[in-house]
Design a protein around this motif. Structure first.
Motif, PDB file in Angstrom:
ATOM      1  N   ARG A   1      -3.752   3.969  -1.009  1.00 38.83           N
ATOM      2  CA  ARG A   1      -4.113   3.108  -2.141  1.00 38.83           C
ATOM      3  C   ARG A   1      -3.615   1.700  -1.851  1.00 38.83           C
ATOM      4  O   ARG A   1      -2.461   1.507  -1.460  1.00 38.83           O
ATOM      5  CB  ARG A   1      -3.476   3.624  -3.432  1.00 38.83           C
ATOM      6  CG  ARG A   1      -3.779   5.063  -3.751  1.00 38.83           C
ATOM      7  CD  ARG A   1      -3.197   5.498  -5.081  1.00 38.83           C
ATOM      8  NE  ARG A   1      -1.740   5.371  -5.141  1.00 38.83           N
ATOM      9  CZ  ARG A   1      -0.984   5.826  -6.136  1.00 38.83           C
ATOM     10  NH1 ARG A   1      -1.558   6.437  -7.173  1.00 38.83           N
ATOM     11  NH2 ARG A   1       0.323   5.666  -6.124  1.00 38.83           N
ATOM     12  N   SER A   2      -4.468   0.729  -2.021  1.00 35.91           N
ATOM     13  CA  SER A   2      -4.069  -0.668  -1.824  1.00 35.91           C
ATOM     14  C   SER A   2      -5.112  -1.587  -2.429  1.00 35.91           C
ATOM     15  O   SER A   2      -6.301  -1.246  -2.485  1.00 35.91           O
ATOM     16  CB  SER A   2      -3.919  -0.973  -0.326  1.00 35.91           C
ATOM     17  OG  SER A   2      -3.579  -2.325  -0.122  1.00 35.91           O
ATOM     18  N   LYS A   3      -4.678  -2.771  -2.860  1.00 35.07           N
ATOM     19  CA  LYS A   3      -5.632  -3.801  -3.292  1.00 35.07           C
ATOM     20  C   LYS A   3      -6.267  -4.482  -2.091  1.00 35.07           C
ATOM     21  O   LYS A   3      -7.232  -5.246  -2.250  1.00 35.07           O
ATOM     22  CB  LYS A   3      -4.912  -4.830  -4.169  1.00 35.07           C
ATOM     23  CG  LYS A   3      -4.482  -4.273  -5.521  1.00 35.07           C
ATOM     24  CD  LYS A   3      -3.765  -5.324  -6.362  1.00 35.07           C
ATOM     25  CE  LYS A   3      -3.360  -4.745  -7.709  1.00 35.07           C
ATOM     26  NZ  LYS A   3      -2.595  -5.721  -8.522  1.00 35.07           N
TER      27      LYS A   3
ATOM     28  N   ASN B   1      -7.271   0.653   1.736  1.00 32.69           N
ATOM     29  CA  ASN B   1      -7.520   1.455   0.533  1.00 32.69           C
ATOM     30  C   ASN B   1      -8.454   2.622   0.832  1.00 32.69           C
ATOM     31  O   ASN B   1      -9.436   2.474   1.567  1.00 32.69           O
ATOM     32  CB  ASN B   1      -8.134   0.589  -0.559  1.00 32.69           C
ATOM     33  CG  ASN B   1      -8.237   1.340  -1.875  1.00 32.69           C
ATOM     34  OD1 ASN B   1      -7.282   1.956  -2.321  1.00 32.69           O
ATOM     35  ND2 ASN B   1      -9.426   1.313  -2.482  1.00 32.69           N
TER      36      ASN B   1
ATOM     37  N   PHE C   1       0.850  -1.198   0.000  1.00 33.07           N
ATOM     38  CA  PHE C   1       0.000   0.000   0.000  1.00 33.07           C
ATOM     39  C   PHE C   1       0.881   1.242   0.000  1.00 33.07           C
ATOM     40  O   PHE C   1       2.049   1.196   0.397  1.00 33.07           O
ATOM     41  CB  PHE C   1      -0.979  -0.018   1.177  1.00 33.07           C
ATOM     42  CG  PHE C   1      -0.491   0.597   2.457  1.00 33.07           C
ATOM     43  CD1 PHE C   1      -1.086   1.748   2.962  1.00 33.07           C
ATOM     44  CD2 PHE C   1       0.539   0.015   3.190  1.00 33.07           C
ATOM     45  CE1 PHE C   1      -0.655   2.308   4.159  1.00 33.07           C
ATOM     46  CE2 PHE C   1       0.963   0.567   4.378  1.00 33.07           C
ATOM     47  CZ  PHE C   1       0.374   1.721   4.871  1.00 33.07           C
TER      48      PHE C   1
END
Length: 504
Positions: free
Chosen positions: A70-72, A77, A30
């Motif tokens: 931001r992150s999956k 996220n 992230f």
């Protein structure tokens, strides 16, 4: 977080809860984008153990900042926040960068004249000894310290470290895919303590003196480790990146392209562009510091009279971090007299470079400053502090070798200038009268004789400049006229310097 404040060039931190199963170091990534008006800066995050993820940011401008993660991974996220960057506190001049091609300055423009020391494994010693190291640094005049992330296995340094660098697996061995947050929290705490003292942390990432396997990690593990260091530490303003101590002793397992990749990972993950360099073992194995991702020349070489040669070869600031050490151990690099190390410092700075200190006096418990920190037992550090105080009082742009101006016919004696300011260091020479390198015009100048060992400053007595007898050198005839507007009388002792300042 809108009420949060942090000073300009301070550390803003935000923490988030996320997954702790599997291996979060490998499975979760992230970052965050920090924004101020139209500026956006990407900052990588890192896992800090126990299901906690952190993001750190060093604001370089006052006013309101906001961020979004931001992150999956859903839990990490789209997290948002904001803070206000306030005026920097006294003593906070920001990170150091290159200025005037061969020199350094803080972000606010204050010149940075590098006077460093080496304590390779000080953060791996007992806590009481680490406290002593910081106490010693507070009274010394060093403003940079070389220190390794990894512990060291080397003569005089064989004790077990305080913490392992990686978490141990079920087999009891360290898992190089799982950094130990306890070790890294402690390391960054000491980086912050150095910052409080106004000392730059020259962080050495790799070295060959190893019994734990850190020097033999896979390339992928190395790459992740470099990125992890950048994510954790880049927000501290006093960080310098030193990719290696003696990189050439690791070329069998880390070939040259791999070293370039480490530099690029720092470029990708350090949004502040901290200083980056790399240090050689063999004097003949300087890295190619001309590469654009290398900010300055860091070398090990006893022959400090070559300083101008390295400036011209690489076109960057020269920091000779190991011109050999003051001490009395059996290894030849560690048994200089204090006077000789001070002599090498003066030669280096009066040829336009910067030098590094180390102290290696034998001790029954191997409590040697260069290895473990603790206490200074020698004499060079006081004279190096005296030199730093002199130059910080006088130097504005940086000392340039007088040979660069065509004013210096000899290579034996060292001389440098900054505008109307001149320093001439006579070193091992002991003339009773001197004029070479003194001003050619009749304008009034203050000239001081500096005894570099006794740390005294005495006004010089001006005399008529000597006129050397004409002497033929091939097609050139030298002599027949004075080479300066005046000369000065000297005490006829070695290790004297001249400071020449124009009266305004």
């Amino acid at each position: 977080m809108s009420n949060a404040t942090v000073e300009k060039w301070g550390v803003f931190e935000a923490a988030f809860n996320g997954p702790s199963g599997g291996n979060p170091y490998l499975d979760v990534t992230f970052d965050a984008v920090f924004s101020q008006n139209s500026r956006e800066i990407r900052v990588p995050g890192f896992y800090d153990g126990d299901g906690v993820y952190r993001i750190r940011f060093m604001p370089d401008n006052e006013g309101e900042w906001s961020f979004r993660t931001r992150s999956k991974t859903a839990e990490l996220n789209g997290k948002t926040g904001s803070f206000v960057a306030t005026k920097p506190s006294e003593g906070n001049h920001g990170p150091v960068h290159v200025r005037n091609k061969f020199h350094f300055a803080y972000a606010d423009g204050k010149p940075f004249l590098s006077f460093g020391t080496t304590c390779y494994a000080w953060t791996h010693q007992p806590l009481e000894m680490q406290a002593r190291t910081l106490k010693t640094l507070k009274k010394s005049r060093f403003n940079k310290i070389r220190m390794g992330v990894f512990p060291k296995d080397y003569p005089y340094n064989v004790n077990e470290p305080l913490y392992p660098c990686f978490e141990k697996g079920a087999d009891g061995k360290e898992d190089f895919d799982r950094p130990n947050p306890v070790l890294f929290r402690h390391f960054e705490k000491q980086v912050a303590a150095l910052c409080e003292l106004g000392i730059e942390a020259d962080i050495i990432m790799f070295h060959p003196y190893d019994r734990w396997g850190y020097a033999d990690m896979s390339a992928e593990q190395d790459f992740r480790y470099v990125a992890y260091l950048a994510a954790r530490l880049a927000a501290y303003r006093n960080v310098w990146w030193a990719l290696a101590n003696e990189y050439d002793f690791l070329l069998d397992t880390k070939p040259l392209p791999q070293w370039d990749r480490y530099f690029h990972i720092l470029e990708e993950n350090d949004p502040y562009g901290h200083l980056k360099s790399i240090h050689n073992g063999e004097p003949s194995m300087n890295f190619d510091h001309r590469k654009p991702w290398v900010t300055h020349t860091c070398i090990q070489n006893w022959d400090v009279k070559r300083t101008q040669e390295w400036r011209e070869a690489y076109g960057k600031p020269v920091v000779n971090d190991e011109p050999e050490y003051e001490g009395n151990i059996v290894q030849s690099w560690g048994n200089l007299t204090a006077q000789e190390l001070v002599h090498r410092f003066w030669i280096t700075v009066t040829r336009g470079g910067y030098a590094g200190h180390g102290e290696t006096y034998s001790h029954p418990q191997d409590l040697i400053w260069w290895a473990k920190g603790g206490e200074l037992r020698g004499e060079a550090w006081k004279r190096i502090g005296f030199l730093r105080d002199l130059l910080e009082q006088d130097v504005v742009n940086g000392l340039e070798p007088m040979a660069s101006f065509g004013e210096w016919p000899w290579t034996r004696v060292s001389g440098a200038r900054d505008g109307d300011l001149r320093y001439i260091y006579l070193g091992e020479h002991q003339p009773v009268i001197w004029s070479t390198g003194l001003p050619l015009d009749g304008t009034d100048y203050d000239v001081d004789i500096i005894d570099t060992w006794e740390m005294t400053i005495t006004p010089a007595k001006k005399v008529e400049a000597p006129i050397p007898h004409p002497t033929r050198h091939g097609a050139i005839v030298r002599g027949g006229k004075a080479d300066a507007a005046f000369g000065v009388e000297l005490p006829g002792r070695p290790y004297q310097a001249l400071r020449i300042r124009k009266k305004h």
